[in-house]
Design a protein around this motif. Structure first.
Motif, short mmCIF file in Angstrom:
data_model
loop_
_atom_site.label_atom_id
_atom_site.label_comp_id
_atom_site.label_asym_id
_atom_site.label_seq_id
_atom_site.Cartn_x
_atom_site.Cartn_y
_atom_site.Cartn_z
N HIS A 27 0.85 -1.19 0.00
CA HIS A 27 0.00 0.00 0.00
C HIS A 27 0.89 1.24 0.00
N ALA A 28 1.35 1.61 -1.17
CA ALA A 28 2.29 2.72 -1.36
C ALA A 28 1.58 3.88 -2.08
N PRO A 29 2.09 5.10 -1.90
CA PRO A 29 1.44 6.24 -2.54
C PRO A 29 1.75 6.32 -4.03
N CYS A 36 -5.17 -0.10 -3.18
CA CYS A 36 -6.62 -0.07 -2.97
C CYS A 36 -7.30 1.19 -3.52
N ALA A 37 -6.52 2.16 -3.99
CA ALA A 37 -7.01 3.40 -4.59
C ALA A 37 -7.68 4.36 -3.61
N HIS A 38 -7.58 4.11 -2.32
CA HIS A 38 -8.05 5.08 -1.33
C HIS A 38 -6.98 6.16 -1.15
N GLY A 39 -7.35 7.24 -0.47
CA GLY A 39 -6.36 8.27 -0.17
C GLY A 39 -5.22 7.68 0.66
N TRP A 40 -3.99 8.00 0.25
CA TRP A 40 -2.84 7.47 0.99
C TRP A 40 -2.44 8.44 2.07
#
Length: 80
Positions: free
Chosen positions: A5-7, A17-21
């Motif tokens: 889960h990287a920006p 996951c395409a959520h805000g990082w």
């Protein structure tokens, strides 16, 4: 191999996951990687500054309180 889960810069959403990082899972991973101490907060403050500059340059400046909570507000309770 699972995707970390990287920006994705300069838009600052999560590659997995395409959520805000930092998304919920990125926060878990970051807290585990850094362990106890203040370095996580210092690095996240630097990333907050970078993300704010990126999004402002793109014409979508972030709301300050939301970005504070997103980048820094979770750290204290996750490192206890």
């Amino acid at each position: 191999m699972r995707q970390r889960h990287a920006p994705v810069k300069p838009l600052w959403f999560c590659a997995a996951c395409a959520h805000g990082w930092p998304c919920t899972q990125a926060r878990v991973e970051l807290a585990a990687d850094y362990g106890p101490g203040r370095l996580l907060a210092l690095d996240m403050a630097d990333l907050l500054t970078e993300a704010t500059a990126d999004l402002t340059r793109l014409g979508a400046p972030p709301e300050p309180l939301y970005f504070y909570v997103r980048f820094l507000g979770w750290i204290r309770k996750s490192t206890r």
